[in-house]
Design a protein around this motif. Structure first.
Motif, PDB file in Angstrom:
ATOM      1  N   ARG A  19      -4.178  -3.879  -0.112  1.00 42.72           N
ATOM      2  CA  ARG A  19      -3.513  -3.827  -1.153  1.00 42.72           C
ATOM      3  C   ARG A  19      -3.282  -2.257  -1.375  1.00 42.72           C
ATOM      4  O   ARG A  19      -4.053  -1.494  -1.123  1.00 42.72           O
ATOM      5  CB  ARG A  19      -4.770  -4.160  -2.335  1.00 42.72           C
ATOM      6  CG  ARG A  19      -5.021  -5.343  -2.462  1.00 42.72           C
ATOM      7  CD  ARG A  19      -5.981  -5.810  -3.521  1.00 42.72           C
ATOM      8  NE  ARG A  19      -7.306  -5.157  -3.104  1.00 42.72           N
ATOM      9  CZ  ARG A  19      -7.780  -3.918  -3.601  1.00 42.72           C
ATOM     10  NH1 ARG A  19      -6.976  -3.479  -4.753  1.00 42.72           N
ATOM     11  NH2 ARG A  19      -8.928  -3.508  -3.474  1.00 42.72           N
ATOM     12  N   LEU A  20      -1.995  -2.145  -1.625  1.00 35.40           N
ATOM     13  CA  LEU A  20      -1.521  -0.775  -1.977  1.00 35.40           C
ATOM     14  C   LEU A  20      -0.927  -0.403  -3.203  1.00 35.40           C
ATOM     15  O   LEU A  20      -0.279  -1.307  -3.742  1.00 35.40           O
ATOM     16  CB  LEU A  20      -0.084  -0.698  -0.763  1.00 35.40           C
ATOM     17  CG  LEU A  20      -0.162  -0.846   0.808  1.00 35.40           C
ATOM     18  CD1 LEU A  20       1.036  -1.253   1.455  1.00 35.40           C
ATOM     19  CD2 LEU A  20      -1.253  -0.059   1.213  1.00 35.40           C
ATOM     20  N   LEU A  30      -0.477   7.375  -2.869  1.00 39.98           N
ATOM     21  CA  LEU A  30      -0.612   6.043  -2.363  1.00 39.98           C
ATOM     22  C   LEU A  30      -1.937   5.855  -1.826  1.00 39.98           C
ATOM     23  O   LEU A  30      -2.686   6.612  -1.176  1.00 39.98           O
ATOM     24  CB  LEU A  30       0.500   6.036  -0.846  1.00 39.98           C
ATOM     25  CG  LEU A  30       0.397   4.541  -0.220  1.00 39.98           C
ATOM     26  CD1 LEU A  30       0.914   3.544  -1.109  1.00 39.98           C
ATOM     27  CD2 LEU A  30       1.058   4.825   1.031  1.00 39.98           C
ATOM     28  N   HIS A  31      -2.500   4.548  -2.427  1.00 38.13           N
ATOM     29  CA  HIS A  31      -3.940   4.198  -1.764  1.00 38.13           C
ATOM     30  C   HIS A  31      -3.674   2.945  -1.145  1.00 38.13           C
ATOM     31  O   HIS A  31      -2.970   1.931  -1.699  1.00 38.13           O
ATOM     32  CB  HIS A  31      -4.584   4.158  -3.119  1.00 38.13           C
ATOM     33  CG  HIS A  31      -5.037   5.658  -3.664  1.00 38.13           C
ATOM     34  ND1 HIS A  31      -4.324   6.278  -4.300  1.00 38.13           N
ATOM     35  CD2 HIS A  31      -6.156   6.195  -3.551  1.00 38.13           C
ATOM     36  CE1 HIS A  31      -4.821   7.437  -4.742  1.00 38.13           C
ATOM     37  NE2 HIS A  31      -5.934   7.406  -4.246  1.00 38.13           N
ATOM     38  N   CYS A  32      -4.529   2.861  -0.226  1.00 33.64           N
ATOM     39  CA  CYS A  32      -4.735   1.380   0.550  1.00 33.64           C
ATOM     40  C   CYS A  32      -5.959   0.997   0.513  1.00 33.64           C
ATOM     41  O   CYS A  32      -7.024   1.697   0.869  1.00 33.64           O
ATOM     42  CB  CYS A  32      -4.422   1.638   2.000  1.00 33.64           C
ATOM     43  SG  CYS A  32      -4.509   0.089   3.220  1.00 33.64           S
ATOM     44  N   VAL A  89       1.359   2.898   7.220  1.00 30.06           N
ATOM     45  CA  VAL A  89       1.139   1.936   6.199  1.00 30.06           C
ATOM     46  C   VAL A  89       1.634   0.545   6.698  1.00 30.06           C
ATOM     47  O   VAL A  89       2.832   0.237   6.377  1.00 30.06           O
ATOM     48  CB  VAL A  89       1.469   2.450   4.932  1.00 30.06           C
ATOM     49  CG1 VAL A  89       0.775   1.803   4.205  1.00 30.06           C
ATOM     50  CG2 VAL A  89       1.011   3.861   4.856  1.00 30.06           C
ATOM     51  N   ALA A  92       4.106  -1.743   4.028  1.00 29.32           N
ATOM     52  CA  ALA A  92       4.603  -0.851   2.904  1.00 29.32           C
ATOM     53  C   ALA A  92       5.998  -1.183   2.938  1.00 29.32           C
ATOM     54  O   ALA A  92       6.452  -1.237   1.630  1.00 29.32           O
ATOM     55  CB  ALA A  92       4.123   0.563   3.157  1.00 29.32           C
ATOM     56  N   VAL A 106       2.700  -4.019  -2.361  1.00 34.22           N
ATOM     57  CA  VAL A 106       2.609  -2.858  -2.846  1.00 34.22           C
ATOM     58  C   VAL A 106       2.782  -3.057  -4.198  1.00 34.22           C
ATOM     59  O   VAL A 106       3.947  -3.426  -4.939  1.00 34.22           O
ATOM     60  CB  VAL A 106       3.849  -1.764  -2.376  1.00 34.22           C
ATOM     61  CG1 VAL A 106       3.804  -0.540  -2.754  1.00 34.22           C
ATOM     62  CG2 VAL A 106       3.573  -1.827  -0.863  1.00 34.22           C
TER      63      VAL A 106
END
Length: 253
Positions: A19-20, A30-32, A89, A92, A106
């Motif tokens: 989950r981005l 940006l978080h993954c 990533v 993405a 995303v």
């Protein structure tokens, strides 16, 4: 003794895509799966552009991000940036043909603000105007500190949508007698667009409905001074008429 039917061999479960979460309001991040991801400056610009414009032709992306380069150089920069982002990533950015866009996994904070504003403009039913108003009022500026032409254009577009939605929410909150929240929402609209008179009219109207003419007058005077200092103009007849009961003949017709 005959053998029974062969048992099926269990197949490995497909691994869920990460989950981005891409944040553009108040700054880029940006978080993954909850963990921050470092991306190069060009990668940040590419992801932000695709988040704001959706699937876009490669040549348009290259020309927008590298406007000072010739076509071949700009496309070469895009290919390099794409390779680096995809390596950093996975998932993405998708698209192997002439168009590229963000992957389905995303999520982007701007999209929530945009969809909320468009719902209000379409006059769709809203169950909780106070919640909608608070959501709209809490939004930060799009990519502060970014001054490229395409960012400025997207920022202006988003601000216009946000302030219009805030005005609609303030009006509905007044109609439902939620005056305190209506005032908060109307004031948020004046922060987003300090020169937009309809937002200031909404603030004055709420204050007058709250039987607070002194505060309404102070707000009018501050706005009047802002217009005179920055633009050399005065408030419109509509706003002057709103405060006339307070100021009487001291307000020009």
């Amino acid at each position: 003794m005959s053998e029974g039917p062969a048992r099926p061999i269990p197949l490995p479960r497909p691994q869920a895509a990460p989950r981005l979460q891409l944040t553009l309001l108040g700054g880029w991040s940006l978080h993954c799966d909850g963990a921050g991801v470092a991306v190069s400056s060009n990668g940040q610009r590419l992801l932000a552009l695709l988040a704001l414009r959706g699937r876009t032709q490669r040549d348009l992306v290259a020309g927008t991000l590298w406007p000072g380069n010739d076509d071949q150089s700009a496309l070469a920069n895009l290919r390099t940036t794409l390779w680096r982002v995809r390596r950093r990533v996975q998932g993405a950015i998708v698209g192997g043909g002439p168009e590229i866009g963000l992957g389905e996994q995303v999520s982007v904070d701007v999209h929530e603000l945009t969809s909320t504003g468009q719902r209000l403009l379409r006059q769709e039913p809203v169950a909780d105007w106070a919640a909608i108003g608070h959501t709209l009022a809490r939004q930060d500026q799009l990519l502060p500190g970014w001054y490229e032409d395409w960012v400025l254009a997207e920022r202006e577009r988003l601000q216009q949508l946000q302030v219009h939605a805030l005005e609609i929410a303030a009006e509905r909150l007044v109609q439902s007698s939620q005056l305190a929240t209506a005032l908060e929402v109307a004031q948020a609209a004046t922060v987003v667009e300090p020169f937009r008179e309809t937002a200031h009219c909404a603030v004055v109207e709420v204050l007058l409905k709250q039987s607070n003419p002194a505060q309404a007058l102070r707000h009018y005077r501050r706005y009047e001074q802002l217009l005179d200092r920055e633009l050399g103009i005065e408030p419109s007849r509509r706003l002057r008429e709103l405060v006339r009961p307070v100021l009487g003949d001291h307000v020009r017709a």
